[in-house]
Design an enzyme around this catalytic site. Structure first.
Site, PDB file in Angstrom:
ATOM      1  N   SER A  65     -11.066  -1.370   2.698  1.00  0.00           N
ATOM      2  CA  SER A  65     -10.327  -1.564   3.956  1.00  0.00           C
ATOM      3  C   SER A  65      -9.992  -0.208   4.553  1.00  0.00           C
ATOM      4  CB  SER A  65      -9.021  -2.310   3.702  1.00  0.00           C
ATOM      5  OG  SER A  65      -9.300  -3.528   3.072  1.00  0.00           O
ATOM      6  N   GLU A  98      -5.649   3.178   5.963  1.00  0.00           N
ATOM      7  CA  GLU A  98      -5.287   3.035   4.548  1.00  0.00           C
ATOM      8  C   GLU A  98      -5.962   4.158   3.754  1.00  0.00           C
ATOM      9  OE1 GLU A  98      -5.568  -0.986   2.881  1.00  0.00           O
ATOM     10  OE2 GLU A  98      -6.498  -0.111   1.117  1.00  0.00           O
ATOM     11  N   ARG A 157       0.832  -1.218   0.000  1.00  0.00           N
ATOM     12  CA  ARG A 157       0.000   0.000   0.000  1.00  0.00           C
ATOM     13  C   ARG A 157       0.867   1.271   0.000  1.00  0.00           C
ATOM     14  NH1 ARG A 157      -2.719  -3.665  -1.112  1.00  0.00           N
ATOM     15  NH2 ARG A 157      -4.689  -4.284  -0.164  1.00  0.00           N
TER      16      ARG A 157
HETATM   17  C1  LIG Z   1     -15.504  -1.592  -1.768  1.00  0.00           C
HETATM   18  C2  LIG Z   1     -14.028  -1.251  -1.911  1.00  0.00           C
HETATM   19  C3  LIG Z   1     -13.093  -2.278  -2.030  1.00  0.00           C
HETATM   20  C4  LIG Z   1     -11.736  -1.985  -2.175  1.00  0.00           C
HETATM   21  N1  LIG Z   1     -10.849  -3.030  -2.307  1.00  0.00           N
HETATM   22  C5  LIG Z   1      -9.534  -2.786  -2.461  1.00  0.00           C
HETATM   23  C6  LIG Z   1      -8.595  -3.858  -2.625  1.00  0.00           C
HETATM   24  O1  LIG Z   1      -8.977  -5.028  -2.659  1.00  0.00           O
HETATM   25  N2  LIG Z   1      -7.286  -3.546  -2.762  1.00  0.00           N
HETATM   26  C7  LIG Z   1      -6.843  -2.254  -2.749  1.00  0.00           C
HETATM   27  O2  LIG Z   1      -5.641  -2.051  -2.881  1.00  0.00           O
HETATM   28  N3  LIG Z   1      -7.698  -1.213  -2.604  1.00  0.00           N
HETATM   29  C8  LIG Z   1      -9.020  -1.444  -2.453  1.00  0.00           C
HETATM   30  N4  LIG Z   1      -9.908  -0.396  -2.296  1.00  0.00           N
HETATM   31  C9  LIG Z   1      -9.390   0.980  -2.276  1.00  0.00           C
HETATM   32  C10 LIG Z   1      -9.494   1.710  -3.647  1.00  0.00           C
HETATM   33  O3  LIG Z   1     -10.261   0.947  -4.535  1.00  0.00           O
HETATM   34  C11 LIG Z   1      -8.111   1.933  -4.260  1.00  0.00           C
HETATM   35  O4  LIG Z   1      -7.299   2.664  -3.385  1.00  0.00           O
HETATM   36  C12 LIG Z   1      -8.210   2.688  -5.600  1.00  0.00           C
HETATM   37  O5  LIG Z   1      -6.982   2.615  -6.282  1.00  0.00           O
HETATM   38  C13 LIG Z   1      -8.617   4.140  -5.416  1.00  0.00           C
HETATM   39  O6  LIG Z   1      -8.879   4.678  -6.701  1.00  0.00           O
HETATM   40  P1  LIG Z   1      -9.714   6.010  -6.867  1.00  0.00           P
HETATM   41  O7  LIG Z   1      -9.662   6.381  -8.306  1.00  0.00           O
HETATM   42  O8  LIG Z   1     -11.056   5.874  -6.291  1.00  0.00           O
HETATM   43  O9  LIG Z   1      -8.842   7.010  -6.000  1.00  0.00           O
HETATM   44  P2  LIG Z   1      -9.326   8.331  -5.151  1.00  0.00           P
HETATM   45  O10 LIG Z   1     -10.017   7.847  -3.945  1.00  0.00           O
HETATM   46  O11 LIG Z   1     -10.113   9.179  -6.100  1.00  0.00           O
HETATM   47  O12 LIG Z   1      -7.965   8.964  -4.825  1.00  0.00           O
HETATM   48  C14 LIG Z   1      -7.095   8.370  -3.872  1.00  0.00           C
HETATM   49  C15 LIG Z   1      -5.906   9.297  -3.611  1.00  0.00           C
HETATM   50  O13 LIG Z   1      -5.123   9.412  -4.798  1.00  0.00           O
HETATM   51  C16 LIG Z   1      -5.087  10.766  -5.262  1.00  0.00           C
HETATM   52  N5  LIG Z   1      -5.226  10.695  -6.728  1.00  0.00           N
HETATM   53  C17 LIG Z   1      -6.288  10.184  -7.413  1.00  0.00           C
HETATM   54  N6  LIG Z   1      -6.034  10.193  -8.741  1.00  0.00           N
HETATM   55  C18 LIG Z   1      -4.806  10.724  -8.896  1.00  0.00           C
HETATM   56  C19 LIG Z   1      -3.970  10.991 -10.032  1.00  0.00           C
HETATM   57  N7  LIG Z   1      -4.362  10.723 -11.290  1.00  0.00           N
HETATM   58  N8  LIG Z   1      -2.748  11.534  -9.818  1.00  0.00           N
HETATM   59  C20 LIG Z   1      -2.326  11.808  -8.573  1.00  0.00           C
HETATM   60  N9  LIG Z   1      -3.069  11.583  -7.457  1.00  0.00           N
HETATM   61  C21 LIG Z   1      -4.291  11.058  -7.616  1.00  0.00           C
HETATM   62  C22 LIG Z   1      -6.238  11.448  -4.577  1.00  0.00           C
HETATM   63  O14 LIG Z   1      -6.001  12.849  -4.411  1.00  0.00           O
HETATM   64  C23 LIG Z   1      -6.311  10.714  -3.255  1.00  0.00           C
HETATM   65  O15 LIG Z   1      -5.364  11.212  -2.340  1.00  0.00           O
HETATM   66  C24 LIG Z   1     -11.287  -0.644  -2.174  1.00  0.00           C
HETATM   67  C25 LIG Z   1     -12.228   0.393  -2.058  1.00  0.00           C
HETATM   68  C26 LIG Z   1     -13.590   0.103  -1.930  1.00  0.00           C
HETATM   69  C27 LIG Z   1     -14.589   1.224  -1.826  1.00  0.00           C
END
Ligand SMILES: Cc1cc2nc3c(=O)[nH]c(=O)nc-3n(C[C@H](O)[C@H](O)[C@H](O)COP(=O)(O)OP(=O)(O)OC[C@H]3O[C@@H](n4cnc5c(N)ncnc54)[C@H](O)[C@@H]3O)c2cc1C
Length: 345
Positions: free
Chosen positions: A228, A328, A158
């Protein structure tokens, strides 16, 4: 003020000064420059599936919708160049329809492709780093893009360089994936171990991963959540041996995963569950009944309620096991990200 609720999966009521969805690099850069000119903080969002808004955001939220996938191949590999706003799960689905295998264990992880490197998403024995060739980054001050190789991204559990050196003033614009044609299934976790490695198909692995995830993870459209909430803690062997003794005393076997550097990873969900916190609730924020690692919004939870719940969990687990959980999820305050550990201490 525009409402952020539809733009993040915790669905907590919060507002921003402006929300701008961008489809091109020019729009991305313009939105950022306009905010700079007004002296407003900016926040890049993909699908908002890893953030918790603690209060209204006093700045401009830039929602990344840079689309497009390019595919090329040679004798041994498929190479995908994926623009950062592509939906991760759709990418996994699409790759299988093209007979490109290797992403199936990462099915149904919410979020955008461009967010995947930030915390090096992982599930069922596979991490983003295993498939990553490069990450393309825009330096917003210099207005230039550059590529980092997977090694330069300093991926860990992570973790990546995007949480540190490239956190402010940089945006991930695309990722490059390299997927071998000599595909081997990864069947290390859960019911995947029951498959026959000689005969199983990537589509079967994909279907099973989707089935397991749907059976135990809450759908954010039903119960707002960010997956998580805490990281699985990593402890020294000495600390693990003490915990093991303590657990054995209560006739329990503590789930643990030895790491290559000699440390031991514990299952945060198990620790929370052992403290009998499943279903525990503060206001409208609750620990999910089926998966203790997930905190859910039961309807109209506030950021403060989720924080109070997280703090209570952290304190209870620390009192019972001497292990301090770390979040996380990324915490967003009125001017941008704040230190999660300080917030829940
Ligand atoms: C139901 C559920 C299950 C999940 N399961 C997992 C799992 O199994 N494994 C796992 O690793 N994660 C899991 N996650 C967490 C999540 O899916 C990941 O962290 C995912 O990569 C987040 O993507 P996002 O586009 O929604 O990011 P956001 O939530 O939109 O952004 C996350 C962070 O990254 C920054 N950011 C976003 N895009 C960019 C960019 N292009 N450039 C620079 N910074 C940026 C944002 O400012 C923020 O700080 C889960 C989440 C949920 C809701």
């Amino acid at each position: 003020m525009p409402n952020l609720q539809p733009f993040h999966t915790f669905h907590i009521a919060a507002q921003a000064r402006k929300i701008i969805q961008v489809q091109t690099l020019e729009q991305l850069q313009q939105a950022w420059q306009a905010a700079q000119a007004e002296n407003l903080p900016t926040l890049i969002l993909g699908q908002g599936s890893n953030v918790l808004f603690l209060e209204d955001f006093n700045g401009v939220v830039i929602v990344n919708r840079l689309q497009g996938i390019t595919h090329r191949e040679d004798e041994d590999f498929h190479y995908l160049h994926v623009n950062a706003g592509e939906n991760w799960h759709h990418l996994v689905q699409w790759s299988l329809t093209q007979n490109i295998r290797g992403l199936e264990n990462l099915a149904l992880i919410p979020g955008c492709a461009g967010s995947a490197p930030i915390q090096n998403i992982g599930a069922y024995g596979v991490e983003f780093k295993d498939l990553c060739e490069y990450v393309e980054v825009l330096d917003q001050h210099r207005i230039e893009t550059f590529r980092l190789t997977a090694r330069q991204c300093e991926f860990g559990y992570r973790e990546s360089i995007f949480k540190h050196r490239y956190r402010h003033g940089y945006v991930i614009t695309a990722v490059g994936l390299k997927l071998t044609k000599n595909w081997q299934p990864i069947l290390k976790y859960g019911s995947l171990v029951d498959f026959n490695a000689q005969t199983v198909t990537a589509k079967q692995v994909f279907d099973e991963v989707c089935r397991i995830r749907q059976s135990k993870l809450p759908n954010p459209d039903e119960w707002g959540n960010a997956g998580s909430f805490f990281k699985n803690p990593i402890v020294s062997v000495q600390q693990f041996n003490e915990l093991k003794k303590h657990a054995e005393h209560h006739a329990l076997e503590i789930p643990h995963y030895p790491q290559s550097d000699g440390s031991v990873k514990l299952a945060a969900g198990w620790l929370i569950d052992r403290c009998n916190l499943k279903g525990y609730r503060i206001g409208a924020a609750a620990v999910h009944e089926k998966q203790a690692l997930v905190l859910i919004n039961k309807g109209n939870a506030t950021g403060a309620e989720v924080v109070a719940l997280a703090r209570h969990i952290r304190q209870t687990v620390a009192a019972e096991f001497g292990v301090y959980l770390q979040s996380e999820v990324r915490f967003i305050g009125q001017n941008g990200e704040v230190n999660g550990e300080q917030v829940i201490s």
